[in-house]
Scaffold this motif. Structure first.
Motif, PDB file in Angstrom:
ATOM      1  N   ARG A  18       0.855  -1.237   0.002  1.00  0.00           N
ATOM      2  CA  ARG A  18      -0.049   0.044  -0.045  1.00  0.00           C
ATOM      3  C   ARG A  18       0.672   1.222  -0.119  1.00  0.00           C
ATOM      4  O   ARG A  18       1.890   1.412   0.934  1.00  0.00           O
ATOM      5  CB  ARG A  18      -1.053   0.094   1.366  1.00  0.00           C
ATOM      6  N   ILE A  19       0.621   2.136  -0.932  1.00  0.00           N
ATOM      7  CA  ILE A  19       1.509   3.405  -1.067  1.00  0.00           C
ATOM      8  C   ILE A  19       0.380   4.552  -1.039  1.00  0.00           C
ATOM      9  O   ILE A  19      -0.563   4.396  -1.831  1.00  0.00           O
ATOM     10  CB  ILE A  19       2.434   3.289  -2.415  1.00  0.00           C
ATOM     11  N   VAL A  20       0.560   5.552  -0.081  1.00  0.00           N
ATOM     12  CA  VAL A  20      -0.439   6.514   0.091  1.00  0.00           C
ATOM     13  C   VAL A  20       0.449   7.897  -0.047  1.00  0.00           C
ATOM     14  O   VAL A  20       1.357   8.016   0.434  1.00  0.00           O
ATOM     15  CB  VAL A  20      -1.134   6.468   1.509  1.00  0.00           C
ATOM     16  N   LYS A  21       0.005   8.709  -0.971  1.00  0.00           N
ATOM     17  CA  LYS A  21       0.746  10.009  -1.312  1.00  0.00           C
ATOM     18  C   LYS A  21      -0.247  11.049  -0.615  1.00  0.00           C
ATOM     19  O   LYS A  21      -1.502  11.206  -0.894  1.00  0.00           O
ATOM     20  CB  LYS A  21       0.893  10.292  -2.726  1.00  0.00           C
ATOM     21  N   MET A  22       0.533  11.831   0.406  1.00  0.00           N
ATOM     22  CA  MET A  22      -0.265  13.093   0.955  1.00  0.00           C
ATOM     23  C   MET A  22       0.607  14.465   0.635  1.00  0.00           C
ATOM     24  O   MET A  22       1.843  14.331   0.729  1.00  0.00           O
ATOM     25  CB  MET A  22      -0.061  12.532   2.713  1.00  0.00           C
ATOM     26  N   GLY A  23      -0.229  15.207   0.344  1.00  0.00           N
ATOM     27  CA  GLY A  23       0.391  16.636   0.139  1.00  0.00           C
ATOM     28  C   GLY A  23      -0.162  17.796   1.510  1.00  0.00           C
ATOM     29  O   GLY A  23      -1.359  17.600   1.751  1.00  0.00           O
TER      30      GLY A  23
END
Length: 98
Positions: free
Chosen positions: A4-9
């Motif tokens: 699982r890869i989660v990108k957050m800005g």
């Protein structure tokens, strides 16, 4: 195994708030049923973009974590910190070369 890869800005002023929250919660996340690996990355060119990278024994165990009280509480805290909508990807791990 599920990756699982989660990108957050984040808004610039909220990056340290997120990092502190991750520090306070990383062991709890890593010790969740089915989580076998957890890392945090920061984009080299944009320090407001961070990624979590985790391994789960199954999608069912990831979903169990996502429905947990701990996750819901954490997500409610993090949501106002985001400058962009988070993105998440789930992958079946096929091969690892050492």
């Amino acid at each position: 195994m599920l990756v699982r890869i989660v990108k957050m800005g984040f808004y610039r002023q909220n990056v340290d708030v997120f990092l502190e929250s991750f520090e306070n919660n990383k062991t709890k996340i890593r010790n969740s049923n089915g989580c076998t690996f957890l890392e945090l990355y920061r984009d080299k060119n944009n320090p407001t973009i961070l990624f979590t990278y985790s391994y789960w024994e199954s999608d069912a165990q990831l979903q169990e974590y996502r429905q947990s009280k701990d996750f819901k509480t954490l997500w409610k805290t993090l949501k106002p910190l985001f400058s962009i909508r988070p993105e998440a990807w789930s992958f079946d791990k096929l091969e690892t070369l050492d």
